[in-house]
Design an enzyme around this catalytic site. Structure first.
Site, PDB file in Angstrom:
ATOM      1  N   HIS A   6       0.961  -1.147  -0.063  1.00 37.63           N
ATOM      2  CA  HIS A   6       0.058  -0.052  -0.043  1.00 37.63           C
ATOM      3  C   HIS A   6       0.934   1.249  -0.156  1.00 37.63           C
ATOM      4  O   HIS A   6       1.488   1.417   0.982  1.00 37.63           O
ATOM      5  CB  HIS A   6      -0.827   0.001   1.139  1.00 37.63           C
ATOM      6  CG  HIS A   6      -1.822   1.022   1.481  1.00 37.63           C
ATOM      7  ND1 HIS A   6      -2.139   1.718   2.152  1.00 37.63           N
ATOM      8  CD2 HIS A   6      -2.692   1.497   0.335  1.00 37.63           C
ATOM      9  CE1 HIS A   6      -2.843   2.566   2.398  1.00 37.63           C
ATOM     10  NE2 HIS A   6      -3.470   2.679   0.931  1.00 37.63           N
ATOM     11  N   ARG A   7       0.683   1.914  -1.191  1.00 37.94           N
ATOM     12  CA  ARG A   7       1.728   3.181  -1.276  1.00 37.94           C
ATOM     13  C   ARG A   7       2.905   2.976  -1.064  1.00 37.94           C
ATOM     14  O   ARG A   7       3.752   3.793  -0.787  1.00 37.94           O
ATOM     15  CB  ARG A   7       1.318   4.352  -0.322  1.00 37.94           C
ATOM     16  CG  ARG A   7      -0.256   4.685  -0.254  1.00 37.94           C
ATOM     17  CD  ARG A   7      -0.777   5.923   0.457  1.00 37.94           C
ATOM     18  NE  ARG A   7      -2.287   5.765   0.997  1.00 37.94           N
ATOM     19  CZ  ARG A   7      -2.691   6.386   1.792  1.00 37.94           C
ATOM     20  NH1 ARG A   7      -2.243   7.203   2.640  1.00 37.94           N
ATOM     21  NH2 ARG A   7      -4.176   6.211   1.878  1.00 37.94           N
ATOM     22  N   GLU A  33       0.554  -0.566  -4.894  1.00 35.10           N
ATOM     23  CA  GLU A  33      -0.415   0.291  -5.032  1.00 35.10           C
ATOM     24  C   GLU A  33       0.224   1.668  -4.770  1.00 35.10           C
ATOM     25  O   GLU A  33       0.860   1.791  -3.852  1.00 35.10           O
ATOM     26  CB  GLU A  33      -1.667   0.080  -4.122  1.00 35.10           C
ATOM     27  CG  GLU A  33      -2.996   0.756  -4.229  1.00 35.10           C
ATOM     28  CD  GLU A  33      -2.739   2.071  -3.581  1.00 35.10           C
ATOM     29  OE1 GLU A  33      -3.746   3.112  -3.437  1.00 35.10           O
ATOM     30  OE2 GLU A  33      -1.804   2.562  -2.558  1.00 35.10           O
ATOM     31  N   ASP A  35      -0.853   6.311  -5.584  1.00 36.30           N
ATOM     32  CA  ASP A  35      -1.921   7.207  -5.932  1.00 36.30           C
ATOM     33  C   ASP A  35      -1.296   8.442  -6.817  1.00 36.30           C
ATOM     34  O   ASP A  35      -0.139   8.791  -6.690  1.00 36.30           O
ATOM     35  CB  ASP A  35      -2.471   7.828  -4.783  1.00 36.30           C
ATOM     36  CG  ASP A  35      -2.786   6.932  -3.541  1.00 36.30           C
ATOM     37  OD1 ASP A  35      -3.949   6.465  -3.753  1.00 36.30           O
ATOM     38  OD2 ASP A  35      -1.857   6.686  -2.635  1.00 36.30           O
ATOM     39  N   HIS A  48      -0.572  10.955  -2.489  1.00 34.71           N
ATOM     40  CA  HIS A  48      -2.085  10.520  -2.052  1.00 34.71           C
ATOM     41  C   HIS A  48      -3.206  11.732  -2.125  1.00 34.71           C
ATOM     42  O   HIS A  48      -4.256  11.642  -2.515  1.00 34.71           O
ATOM     43  CB  HIS A  48      -2.112   9.628  -0.766  1.00 34.71           C
ATOM     44  CG  HIS A  48      -3.443   9.438  -0.455  1.00 34.71           C
ATOM     45  ND1 HIS A  48      -4.568   9.779   0.519  1.00 34.71           N
ATOM     46  CD2 HIS A  48      -4.119   8.065  -0.566  1.00 34.71           C
ATOM     47  CE1 HIS A  48      -5.492   9.424   0.683  1.00 34.71           C
ATOM     48  NE2 HIS A  48      -5.493   8.454   0.036  1.00 34.71           N
ATOM     49  N   GLU A 100      -3.917   4.064  -8.593  1.00 34.05           N
ATOM     50  CA  GLU A 100      -5.157   4.658  -8.304  1.00 34.05           C
ATOM     51  C   GLU A 100      -5.498   6.163  -8.562  1.00 34.05           C
ATOM     52  O   GLU A 100      -4.456   6.979  -8.190  1.00 34.05           O
ATOM     53  CB  GLU A 100      -5.482   4.533  -6.496  1.00 34.05           C
ATOM     54  CG  GLU A 100      -6.708   5.202  -6.270  1.00 34.05           C
ATOM     55  CD  GLU A 100      -7.142   5.201  -4.625  1.00 34.05           C
ATOM     56  OE1 GLU A 100      -7.825   6.160  -4.362  1.00 34.05           O
ATOM     57  OE2 GLU A 100      -6.514   4.503  -3.835  1.00 34.05           O
ATOM     58  N   LYS A 102      -6.502   9.401  -8.326  1.00 30.51           N
ATOM     59  CA  LYS A 102      -6.958  10.297  -7.144  1.00 30.51           C
ATOM     60  C   LYS A 102      -7.614  11.740  -7.481  1.00 30.51           C
ATOM     61  O   LYS A 102      -8.655  12.097  -7.296  1.00 30.51           O
ATOM     62  CB  LYS A 102      -5.864  10.417  -5.993  1.00 30.51           C
ATOM     63  CG  LYS A 102      -5.511   9.266  -5.330  1.00 30.51           C
ATOM     64  CD  LYS A 102      -6.447   8.665  -4.642  1.00 30.51           C
ATOM     65  CE  LYS A 102      -6.667   9.595  -3.376  1.00 30.51           C
ATOM     66  NZ  LYS A 102      -7.588   8.591  -2.301  1.00 30.51           N
ATOM     67  N   ASP A 220      -0.229  -1.989   4.516  1.00 33.14           N
ATOM     68  CA  ASP A 220       0.949  -1.114   4.601  1.00 33.14           C
ATOM     69  C   ASP A 220       2.247  -2.089   5.140  1.00 33.14           C
ATOM     70  O   ASP A 220       3.429  -1.589   4.898  1.00 33.14           O
ATOM     71  CB  ASP A 220       1.021  -0.375   5.871  1.00 33.14           C
ATOM     72  CG  ASP A 220      -0.505   0.731   5.830  1.00 33.14           C
ATOM     73  OD1 ASP A 220      -0.400   1.034   4.356  1.00 33.14           O
ATOM     74  OD2 ASP A 220      -0.977   1.264   6.695  1.00 33.14           O
TER      75      ASP A 220
END
Length: 225
Positions: A6-7, A33, A35, A48, A100, A102, A220
């Protein structure tokens, strides 16, 4: 079951930085992943929030700042805001990239970048999946390039997500993990969607989500999956 950072590896290194993405690769993730937003000078950058305030030394809206201005701020002193191209060059097809969308007006710019990597650098459409809570952006993706896989993000309603996923020919649904039950997973499975829940960090939650036999877990701490 895919381990999805995640990120990057947000639990270990500042989110959405090149160092975080490298940490995720070092942990052996199957997917990363991240953003994206479009800045004032037109580049697709990886961050993000709509503003710089939470994660950087700067302030203001991303859409009001040029790339050169964004590069002047720092993230936890030692990191910069990266562009999508910088991140893709780092990842270099070592794993799938879940982008993603955003900010507004990110679909076409992102697809243009992916077209270059697919056409000139040996990447495949299946090396990517574009996701968003902005379903209009996902509809735009499908219209502009139906070969790029789509993931429908939802925090509230699995049934609505399934309906839109059918309409947009999505391959996956990315639900908030608290929405997962045996019944909701069965509904997504009946419609042949992959299931990538977010953001599952605690060991007991990971154990529960794994028991539902989802396709991957966004975390995470991807090494916990």
């Amino acid at each position: 079951m895919l381990r999805i950072g995640h990120r990057g590896a947000k639990g270990h290194v500042a989110e959405n930085t090149l160092a975080s993405f490298q940490k995720a690769l070092d942990l052996g993730v199957d997917m990363i992943e991240l953003d994206v937003h479009r800045c004032a000078s037109g580049e697709i950058i990886v961050l993000h929030d709509e503003t710089l305030d939470r994660t950087t030394s700067g302030s203001g809206k991303v859409t009001d700042l040029t790339l050169s201005q964004l590069k002047m701020v720092s993230i936890e002193v030692e990191h910069q805001v990266p562009t999508l191209t910088e991140v893709l060059d780092l990842i270099h097809r070592k794993c799938v990239v879940n982008i993603e969308l955003k900010g507004a007006n990110t679909a076409k710019g992102t697809l243009d970048i992916l077209a270059t990597y697919i056409g000139e650098k040996g990447w495949q459409p299946t090396d990517f999946i574009l996701s968003s809570f902005d379903w209009l952006a996902l509809e735009e993706v499908h219209q502009l390039n139906p070969n790029i896989p789509i993931g429908v993000l939802t925090a509230t309603d699995i049934d609505l997500a399934i309906g839109f996923a059918k309409f947009s020919k999505a391959v996956a649904i990315h639900p908030y993990y608290h929405l997962l039950t045996t019944e909701t997973v069965a509904k997504m499975r009946e419609n042949q969607f992959k299931i990538f829940p977010w953001t599952v960090n605690e060991p007991e939650d990971i154990t529960f989500v794994k028991s539902l036999a989802v396709d991957g877990i966004i975390s995470d701490y991807p090494e916990r999956v």
